[in-house]
Design an enzyme around this catalytic site. Structure first.
Site, PDB file in Angstrom:
ATOM      1  N   GLU A 283     120.594  18.316  15.330  1.00 50.74           N
ATOM      2  CA  GLU A 283     121.847  18.965  14.594  1.00 50.74           C
ATOM      3  C   GLU A 283     121.693  20.311  14.648  1.00 50.74           C
ATOM      4  OE1 GLU A 283     120.962  17.165  10.802  1.00 50.74           O
ATOM      5  OE2 GLU A 283     120.914  15.238  11.428  1.00 50.74           O
TER       6      GLU A 283
ATOM      7  N   LEU B  50     125.034  14.333  12.595  1.00 50.60           N
ATOM      8  CA  LEU B  50     124.214  14.012  11.412  1.00 50.60           C
ATOM      9  C   LEU B  50     123.685  12.735  11.309  1.00 50.60           C
ATOM     10  CD1 LEU B  50     124.409  16.066   7.963  1.00 50.60           C
ATOM     11  CD2 LEU B  50     123.194  13.969   8.040  1.00 50.60           C
TER      12      LEU B  50
ATOM     13  N   GLU C 125     120.221  10.714  12.141  1.00 54.02           N
ATOM     14  CA  GLU C 125     118.733  10.913  12.437  1.00 54.02           C
ATOM     15  C   GLU C 125     118.448   9.520  13.093  1.00 54.02           C
ATOM     16  OE1 GLU C 125     119.277  14.108   9.522  1.00 54.02           O
ATOM     17  OE2 GLU C 125     119.655  11.675   9.478  1.00 54.02           O
TER      18      GLU C 125
ATOM     19  N   GLN D  55     115.870  18.140  11.236  1.00 53.31           N
ATOM     20  CA  GLN D  55     115.772  19.305  10.448  1.00 53.31           C
ATOM     21  C   GLN D  55     114.646  19.358   9.331  1.00 53.31           C
ATOM     22  OE1 GLN D  55     119.767  20.253   9.300  1.00 53.31           O
ATOM     23  NE2 GLN D  55     120.303  21.012  11.269  1.00 53.31           N
ATOM     24  N   PHE D  56     114.457  18.439   8.579  1.00 55.45           N
ATOM     25  CA  PHE D  56     113.434  18.620   7.592  1.00 55.45           C
ATOM     26  C   PHE D  56     112.792  17.312   7.597  1.00 55.45           C
ATOM     27  CE2 PHE D  56     116.803  21.630   6.558  1.00 55.45           C
ATOM     28  CZ  PHE D  56     116.052  22.458   6.147  1.00 55.45           C
TER      29      PHE D  56
ATOM     30  N   PRO E 120     115.494   7.966   7.814  1.00 56.68           N
ATOM     31  CA  PRO E 120     116.503   7.096   8.538  1.00 56.68           C
ATOM     32  C   PRO E 120     116.074   6.624   9.747  1.00 56.68           C
ATOM     33  CG  PRO E 120     117.934   8.688   7.448  1.00 56.68           C
ATOM     34  CD  PRO E 120     116.250   8.970   7.499  1.00 56.68           C
TER      35      PRO E 120
ATOM     36  N   HIS F   8     113.806  18.414   1.413  1.00 54.75           N
ATOM     37  CA  HIS F   8     113.667  19.368   2.357  1.00 54.75           C
ATOM     38  C   HIS F   8     111.747  19.967   2.346  1.00 54.75           C
ATOM     39  CE1 HIS F   8     117.845  19.649   1.742  1.00 54.75           C
ATOM     40  NE2 HIS F   8     117.904  20.482   2.943  1.00 54.75           N
TER      41      HIS F   8
END
Length: 337
Positions: A41, A70, A72, A94-95, A101, A141
């Site tokens: 992403e 978006l 995963e 990203q985090f 998922p 996050h």
């Protein structure tokens, strides 16, 4: 293959932050091997949420640097397909809190291709994941769930704590024929700079690093926790307490030899990590030490960790993360037993 553990004093270097070293590592590997592709992403047009892929789209084009939806599970599923068909994909999630998922894809597929196919196929996949707390991020996050992945046979898990280690470990991960979870402690992405060789080098997966030699107590840590650990250790040194500090670096496979020898040297140990205590990697290190070095043990092995709660929002973040003061207290407790 590049040189192993290149000495920064002997070659041309750049002074880089950890996230810049990740970007440099990606650039080096993509130039070296056209099979290496980057996806995730915002990794293309926006250079990644932490700018770890800055400029790669312009340099290598959209066939090798791919923005994704978006999704995963789709990112990892697609990457697995690429890997099995001969590419070397490096997806970014990203985090850490966004990984779940894709958990099914990682543990039921990526980790099993070698055994499922009896060695006919491997899955050379490097999953980059910014992880850990301390940056005042919202929910999902700031997790540190490295133990989830270390528990799954077929996955390797590494965590750099310096810019030098980031570039070298990333090269090893991308070169590895099996899937590697490459966890990046985002708290220290831009906290300091180190000299990093311009040329390619590798740091073997499964090799810990001794940060400080000592005789009183062995302290084991990794990622962002190396910084407060060293702060605590330097303060203790002023009181004559001599700590031996090991940066574990490779969560799985563990460098059992270095860990056990450090404990034998001191007879006392403390493990520091920001993940919750229960079933965290500190328990695995403790079990390994007691199996291999129980006759050397002078005190229970201490644990200084996050708490068994969901990671809190930023008002309580500093209370949750192990601080230098809490680490110092944990080391003193072990010494005073």
């Amino acid at each position: 293959m590049g040189a192993t553990n290149q000495d920064p004093a002997a070659v041309e270097t750049q002074t880089l932050t950890l996230v810049q070293a990740v970007r440099e590592g990606l650039d080096t590997e993509m130039k070296r091997d056209e099979r290496v592709v980057v996806l995730g992403e915002d990794v293309g047009d926006n250079d990644g949420v932490f700018r770890a892929t800055e400029g790669l789209l312009d340099e290598f084009g959209p066939d090798r640097v791919m923005d994704t939806p978006l999704a995963e599970s789709a990112i990892i599923g697609t990457s697995i397909g690429m890997a099995v068909r001969g590419l070397r994909p490096v997806p970014e999630l990203q985090f850490m809190g966004f990984v779940y998922p894709a958990f099914d894809q990682l543990v039921n597929h990526a980790a099993r291709f070698r055994t499922r196919s009896r060695g006919r196929f491997t899955c050379p996949l490097t999953v980059r994941v910014p992880y850990g707390g301390g940056i005042r991020a919202p929910e999902h996050h700031s997790e540190s769930t490295e133990a989830f992945f270390a528990h799954q046979p077929g996955l390797k898990v590494v965590v750099p704590s310096t810019p030098y280690d980031a570039k070298g470990l990333l090269a090893s991960a991308i070169e590895d024929p099996d899937p590697v979870m490459f966890l990046e402690p985002k708290l220290i992405y831009r906290s300091f700079k180190h000299e990093v060789p311009d040329e390619r080098y590798t740091i073997p997966i499964g090799e810990a690093k001794v940060l400080r030699e000592g005789t009183d107590v062995a302290v084991f840590t990794w990622g962002a926790m190396t910084r407060p650990t060293m702060e605590a250790v330097e303060k203790l040194a002023k009181d004559g307490i001599d700590c031996h500090v090991v940066d574990v670096r490779s969560i799985y496979p563990l460098d059992e030899e270095t860990i056990v020898e450090a404990f034998k040297r001191t007879g006392r140990g403390v493990v520091v990590h920001e993940a919750p205590e229960t079933a965290g990697m500190a328990a695995e290190l403790t079990s390994t030490i007691q199996r291999e070095a129980m006759l050397y043990q002078e005190a229970p092995i201490g644990r200084v960790t996050g708490y068994d709660t969901p990671f809190p929002l930023y008002a309580l973040e500093d209370y949750y993360l192990p601080s230098a003061a809490r680490i110092e207290h944990g080391i003193r407790e072990t010494l005073e037993f």
